[in-house]
Enzyme design. Structure first.
Site, mmCIF file in Angstrom:
data_model
loop_
_atom_site.group_PDB
_atom_site.id
_atom_site.type_symbol
_atom_site.label_atom_id
_atom_site.label_comp_id
_atom_site.label_asym_id
_atom_site.label_seq_id
_atom_site.Cartn_x
_atom_site.Cartn_y
_atom_site.Cartn_z
ATOM 1 N N TRP A 26 -1.463 8.352 9.915
ATOM 2 C CA TRP A 26 -1.424 9.229 8.742
ATOM 3 C C TRP A 26 -2.841 9.570 8.301
ATOM 4 C CZ3 TRP A 26 2.213 11.578 5.660
ATOM 5 C CH2 TRP A 26 3.549 11.341 5.990
ATOM 6 N N ASP A 86 4.075 10.638 -6.153
ATOM 7 C CA ASP A 86 4.905 10.668 -7.354
ATOM 8 C C ASP A 86 6.020 9.628 -7.347
ATOM 9 O OD1 ASP A 86 3.443 12.813 -8.357
ATOM 10 O OD2 ASP A 86 4.703 14.268 -7.298
ATOM 11 N N THR A 87 6.096 8.816 -6.296
ATOM 12 C CA THR A 87 7.169 7.828 -6.202
ATOM 13 C C THR A 87 6.561 6.432 -6.065
ATOM 14 O OG1 THR A 87 7.293 7.852 -3.782
ATOM 15 C CG2 THR A 87 8.560 9.539 -4.962
ATOM 16 N N HIS A 89 6.642 4.597 -3.651
ATOM 17 C CA HIS A 89 6.306 4.367 -2.243
ATOM 18 C C HIS A 89 4.917 3.764 -2.089
ATOM 19 C CE1 HIS A 89 4.640 5.862 1.657
ATOM 20 N NE2 HIS A 89 5.799 5.409 2.105
ATOM 21 N N PHE A 114 -10.014 -5.997 6.674
ATOM 22 C CA PHE A 114 -9.090 -5.210 5.855
ATOM 23 C C PHE A 114 -9.695 -3.843 5.560
ATOM 24 C CE2 PHE A 114 -7.139 -3.993 1.782
ATOM 25 C CZ PHE A 114 -5.802 -4.094 2.117
#
Length: 156
Positions: A26, A86-87, A89, A114
């Site tokens: 992503w 907006d969630t 998630h 990390f």
């Protein structure tokens, strides 16, 4: 972004170690830059035996890191980015990936650098990605941290 309080970590010489760089797919502009930074740190440390493996997203980083740790790699560098939406998630993925990577390190004893960026927006991610106009290079720093931790644990 704070930036204050960051330690100065020398790039350790680490010839002969095997490192797995696990990176999410992503946000490729960010993750590709993180991978480039990690590869630069490894090269500067004298590491020639490293493998870059891409996984779909940051949620998948821990399982790939676990396979690398169990597969004989001396250190793992986990790289990805999650950008708030907006969630809920964002919270779930960030927490699961963070907890999973810590568990890999503590359960196997293999250091995990990390490099998971958890950002509120795209500009924050780009500013940490190690691009020419970025203020930070978290890919580089994550590889550096994994190698430094590996050498520290070997000294114990």
């Amino acid at each position: 972004m704070s930036g204050s309080g960051a330690p100065t970590i020398e790039i350790p010489r680490a010839e002969g170690v095997r490192v797995a760089v696990i990176a999410a797919q992503w946000h490729p502009k960010v993750t590709d830059a993180l991978v480039a930074g990690a590869e630069r740190a490894l090269t500067e440390s004298g590491v020639t035996d490293y493998k870059v493996v891409r996984v779909p997203g940051s949620f998948e980083l821990p399982v790939a890191a676990l396979h690398a740790a169990k597969g004989g790699y001396d250190a793992v560098v986990a790289l990805g980015v999650v950008i708030r939406g907006d969630t809920p998630h964002f919270e779930y993925v960030c927490q699961a990936a963070t907890d999973g990577l810590m568990r890999v390190a503590t359960d196997t004893g293999v250091p995990v650098g990390f490099g998971l960026l958890t950002c509120d927006n795209d500009p924050q991610a780009l500013d940490r990605a190690g691009l020419p106009d970025s203020r930070e290079d978290k890919g580089y720093e994550s590889a550096q941290a994994a190698l430094s931790t590996l050498l520290a644990t070997r000294a114990l």
